[in-house]
Design a protein around this motif. Structure first.
Motif, PDB file in Angstrom:
ATOM      1  N   GLN A 193     -31.316   2.174 -46.828  1.00  0.00           N
ATOM      2  CA  GLN A 193     -31.179   2.848 -45.542  1.00  0.00           C
ATOM      3  C   GLN A 193     -29.884   3.639 -45.479  1.00  0.00           C
ATOM      4  O   GLN A 193     -28.873   3.249 -46.049  1.00  0.00           O
ATOM      5  N   ARG A 194     -29.960   4.738 -44.760  1.00  0.00           N
ATOM      6  CA  ARG A 194     -28.769   5.544 -44.541  1.00  0.00           C
ATOM      7  C   ARG A 194     -28.327   5.389 -43.085  1.00  0.00           C
ATOM      8  O   ARG A 194     -29.142   5.506 -42.171  1.00  0.00           O
ATOM      9  N   ARG A 195     -27.040   5.163 -42.918  1.00  0.00           N
ATOM     10  CA  ARG A 195     -26.485   5.026 -41.571  1.00  0.00           C
ATOM     11  C   ARG A 195     -25.439   6.116 -41.333  1.00  0.00           C
ATOM     12  O   ARG A 195     -24.608   6.397 -42.185  1.00  0.00           O
ATOM     13  N   ALA A 196     -25.511   6.683 -40.157  1.00  0.00           N
ATOM     14  CA  ALA A 196     -24.484   7.621 -39.703  1.00  0.00           C
ATOM     15  C   ALA A 196     -23.768   6.989 -38.514  1.00  0.00           C
ATOM     16  O   ALA A 196     -24.390   6.306 -37.695  1.00  0.00           O
ATOM     17  N   ILE A 197     -22.475   7.192 -38.434  1.00  0.00           N
ATOM     18  CA  ILE A 197     -21.681   6.698 -37.308  1.00  0.00           C
ATOM     19  C   ILE A 197     -21.077   7.887 -36.573  1.00  0.00           C
ATOM     20  O   ILE A 197     -20.538   8.810 -37.189  1.00  0.00           O
TER      21      ILE A 197
ATOM     22  N   ALA B 161     -25.514  12.709 -32.374  1.00  0.00           N
ATOM     23  CA  ALA B 161     -26.382  11.587 -32.751  1.00  0.00           C
ATOM     24  C   ALA B 161     -27.840  12.025 -32.794  1.00  0.00           C
ATOM     25  O   ALA B 161     -28.604  11.636 -33.689  1.00  0.00           O
ATOM     26  N   ALA B 162     -28.240  12.852 -31.813  1.00  0.00           N
ATOM     27  CA  ALA B 162     -29.614  13.364 -31.811  1.00  0.00           C
ATOM     28  C   ALA B 162     -29.879  14.206 -33.052  1.00  0.00           C
ATOM     29  O   ALA B 162     -30.969  14.163 -33.626  1.00  0.00           O
ATOM     30  N   ALA B 163     -28.885  14.966 -33.489  1.00  0.00           N
ATOM     31  CA  ALA B 163     -29.035  15.777 -34.691  1.00  0.00           C
ATOM     32  C   ALA B 163     -29.129  14.918 -35.943  1.00  0.00           C
ATOM     33  O   ALA B 163     -29.926  15.180 -36.843  1.00  0.00           O
ATOM     34  N   LEU B 164     -28.343  13.853 -36.000  1.00  0.00           N
ATOM     35  CA  LEU B 164     -28.259  13.024 -37.203  1.00  0.00           C
ATOM     36  C   LEU B 164     -29.468  12.117 -37.395  1.00  0.00           C
ATOM     37  O   LEU B 164     -29.772  11.719 -38.524  1.00  0.00           O
ATOM     38  N   ARG B 165     -30.152  11.786 -36.321  1.00  0.00           N
ATOM     39  CA  ARG B 165     -31.265  10.847 -36.501  1.00  0.00           C
ATOM     40  C   ARG B 165     -32.412  11.460 -37.289  1.00  0.00           C
ATOM     41  O   ARG B 165     -33.323  10.750 -37.729  1.00  0.00           O
ATOM     42  N   GLU B 166     -32.364  12.766 -37.490  1.00  0.00           N
ATOM     43  CA  GLU B 166     -33.385  13.409 -38.319  1.00  0.00           C
ATOM     44  C   GLU B 166     -33.114  13.205 -39.805  1.00  0.00           C
ATOM     45  O   GLU B 166     -34.004  13.434 -40.632  1.00  0.00           O
ATOM     46  N   VAL B 167     -31.891  12.812 -40.161  1.00  0.00           N
ATOM     47  CA  VAL B 167     -31.544  12.652 -41.581  1.00  0.00           C
ATOM     48  C   VAL B 167     -31.039  11.249 -41.906  1.00  0.00           C
ATOM     49  O   VAL B 167     -30.778  10.946 -43.070  1.00  0.00           O
ATOM     50  N   ALA B 168     -30.882  10.402 -40.903  1.00  0.00           N
ATOM     51  CA  ALA B 168     -30.388   9.034 -41.124  1.00  0.00           C
ATOM     52  C   ALA B 168     -31.391   8.035 -40.564  1.00  0.00           C
ATOM     53  O   ALA B 168     -32.071   8.304 -39.572  1.00  0.00           O
TER      54      ALA B 168
ATOM     55  N   VAL C 269     -31.163   5.604 -32.455  1.00  0.00           N
ATOM     56  CA  VAL C 269     -29.744   5.657 -32.125  1.00  0.00           C
ATOM     57  C   VAL C 269     -29.355   4.377 -31.397  1.00  0.00           C
ATOM     58  O   VAL C 269     -30.025   3.962 -30.443  1.00  0.00           O
ATOM     59  N   LYS C 270     -28.282   3.750 -31.875  1.00  0.00           N
ATOM     60  CA  LYS C 270     -27.753   2.541 -31.245  1.00  0.00           C
ATOM     61  C   LYS C 270     -26.349   2.808 -30.718  1.00  0.00           C
ATOM     62  O   LYS C 270     -25.650   3.691 -31.214  1.00  0.00           O
ATOM     63  N   LEU C 271     -25.981   2.033 -29.724  1.00  0.00           N
ATOM     64  CA  LEU C 271     -24.699   2.230 -29.059  1.00  0.00           C
ATOM     65  C   LEU C 271     -23.900   0.940 -29.068  1.00  0.00           C
ATOM     66  O   LEU C 271     -24.401  -0.110 -28.692  1.00  0.00           O
TER      67      LEU C 271
ATOM     68  N   ARG D 247     -27.168  19.896 -37.140  1.00  0.00           N
ATOM     69  CA  ARG D 247     -28.574  19.624 -37.472  1.00  0.00           C
ATOM     70  C   ARG D 247     -29.138  20.659 -38.438  1.00  0.00           C
ATOM     71  O   ARG D 247     -29.832  20.317 -39.406  1.00  0.00           O
ATOM     72  N   ASN D 248     -28.840  21.921 -38.188  1.00  0.00           N
ATOM     73  CA  ASN D 248     -29.406  22.979 -39.018  1.00  0.00           C
ATOM     74  C   ASN D 248     -28.923  22.897 -40.461  1.00  0.00           C
ATOM     75  O   ASN D 248     -29.699  23.113 -41.402  1.00  0.00           O
ATOM     76  N   VAL D 249     -27.655  22.589 -40.660  1.00  0.00           N
ATOM     77  CA  VAL D 249     -27.123  22.491 -42.019  1.00  0.00           C
ATOM     78  C   VAL D 249     -27.656  21.244 -42.714  1.00  0.00           C
ATOM     79  O   VAL D 249     -28.072  21.290 -43.877  1.00  0.00           O
ATOM     80  N   MET D 250     -27.693  20.133 -41.990  1.00  0.00           N
ATOM     81  CA  MET D 250     -28.110  18.877 -42.620  1.00  0.00           C
ATOM     82  C   MET D 250     -29.616  18.821 -42.849  1.00  0.00           C
ATOM     83  O   MET D 250     -30.088  18.052 -43.691  1.00  0.00           O
TER      84      MET D 250
END
Length: 478
Positions: free
Chosen positions: A13-17, A29-36, A140-142, A349-352
């Protein structure tokens, strides 16, 4: 609402913080959940349930202008968010139709055609709608009440964050990617220094600007009332002072007065209306003299323009990006901070979306890409702010003076030329680059000047006059 994160990720699994749960952090976070597989937001504050104040965002009590350039970026990241804002009570105010604005070159006309718009509501409502929509969508978790004490990893790659919970215990949270969206109080320069990363060039311009805000009950039947704004004139040899009325949710008007060093408003209720009456035009003071205040006066002094040029750091670490006010904080008078944050999240989001998080030099590419929307807002702010007296951080250069004269010409033309309004607002709403202002049609329009004579007073309709003045008298004109 809170979902505390685990301290480890599995090998598959990949996690982003994301550090910070403001608008920029939530949209990132909304952008990152597409890649994490998992996005964990770490927030020092305890966040409220609903549109309520929070301790770590004192500036929330003041006017926040969310330009259409930022709203459209947020809508791309969170489809349906605009409808959610409007359903919660936010106002969509068309520009220039819904603005009564007194610029340094005179009154703007209220043309019948909309070119852009502003989303008008309290910052608490803006934040709560985004927060709820991001968290309820999943992925997404908080983790609240948790302070980031440092970054883990090395100068070559960030591997996570070191945090301290409300119980005082420290732990390390691993991550495949880390975003700092913690705002003006970001400690990233210190954290990077601890890892051995070179320092970034930084520029600061401080006007000594003070915001004073009070909320008033709007008159009955005041729906679709325009934004009212009296702007300062940097060319005058005096402190800059201005005020605005922003219709927000709940049939309330958020009224903000501002002044630069030597001309600051006070926090005293008895001084608020006289200050607004003493501006270049007294319309704001005239209007609020007929309204009932709902709050005391709130002050904010965290208004310094600060930009960190992380994109110029040669040994920038892998897997780490800085965004929002942690990267560049602007004079709030221009209303660009949230819009830049939203556009930066969309760039992320666009770059990732076309790269794996492990792609070499990806974070450096993203850091350079998010610098573009930052640069547009930065140039607009400094092009005006550098001329105020007693400004700290540098005197205007020859280039600044040439640009300022041209912008003043564009403003003057905008007061009587609809095409110029559209082109100029394309830039100020952050929907077009600054280079738009040197396109042939804009240069030609500026050379011709306004096509209509200047207005003699504020362009309020008869209905609006009847709502805010005794017997419908036009403020300060009779």
């Amino acid at each position: 609402m809170t979902n505390p994160g685990n301290t480890r990720t599995t090998s598959t699994q990949r996690r982003a913080i994301v550090i910070g749960a403001g608008i920029t952090g939530m949209l990132a976070a909304a952008a990152l959940r597409e890649v994490a597989d998992e996005v964990l937001i770490v927030e020092n504050d305890e966040l409220p349930d609903g549109p309520l104040p929070r301790k770590g965002l004192p500036q929330a009590r003041h006017a926040h202008t969310f330009w259409s350039g930022g709203v459209l970026a947020a809508e791309t990241l969170l489809p349906g968010v605009t409808d959610r804002w409007l359903a919660a009570g936010a106002n969509r105010i068309p520009i220039p139709t819904g603005m009564v604005g007194f610029s340094s070159e005179g009154w703007f006309r209220r043309w019948n055609s909309e070119t852009h718009f502003i989303l008008a509501c309290s910052r608490d409502l803006l934040d709560s709608v985004v927060r709820d929509l991001v968290l309820e969508a999943g992925g997404v978790k908080l983790r609240q009440r948790t302070r980031v004490e440092g970054l883990t990893g090395s100068a070559g790659r960030v591997t996570g964050v070191r945090v301290r919970g409300e119980d005082g215990r420290e732990e390390e949270l691993e991550a495949d990617f880390v975003i700092d969206a913690s705002g003006r109080g970001s400690r990233t320069p210190q954290h990077l220094q601890e890892l051995g990363v070179g320092s970034a060039p930084e520029r600061s311009l401080d006007l000594g600007l003070v915001y004073a805000t009070r909320v008033f009950r709007a008159p009955e039947g005041a729906g679709a009332f325009p934004i009212v704004s009296v702007q300062s004139d940097p060319r005058l040899a005096r402190p800059g002072q201005g005020a605005s009325i922003l219709p927000i949710e709940g049939n309330k008007w958020l009224v903000t007065a501002l002044g630069t060093r030597g001309g600051e408003p006070t926090g005293l209720a008895e001084d608020f209306e006289p200050f607004t009456r003493g501006l270049r035009h007294p319309i704001v003071g005239e209007i609020i003299s007929h309204l009932d205040p709902l709050t005391d006066v709130a002050l904010n002094r965290s208004t310094r323009n600060t930009r960190r040029y992380f994109e110029h750091v040669k040994n920038w670490p892998e897997r780490f990006v800085v965004m929002g006010d942690a990267l560049a904080a602007f004079n709030p008078a221009y209303g660009h901070g949230m819009s830049v944050g939203a556009q930066s999240a969309l760039v992320l989001r666009n770059v990732m979306s076309t790269n794996d998080v492990a792609t070499p030099h990806l974070s450096r590419r993203i850091q350079k890409a998010v610098a573009k929307p930052v640069a547009a807002a930065w140039d607009l702010a400094l092009g005006q702010d550098v001329f105020y007296p007693q400004v700290q951080g540098g005197a205007p250069s020859r280039k600044d003076r040439i640009l300022a004269r041209y912008v003043n010409r564009l403003l003057k033309t905008s007061c009587g030329n609809f095409t110029m309004v559209r082109d100029f607002t394309d830039v100020t709403s952050l929907q077009a680059p600054l280079t738009t202002l040197v396109k042939p049609r804009v240069l030609l329009g500026a050379a011709r000047g306004p096509l209509h004579p200047p207005l003699s007073g504020p362009p309020l309709t008869e209905r609006e006059l009847g709502l805010v003045t005794a017997r419908g008298r036009r403020p300060a004109d009779q």
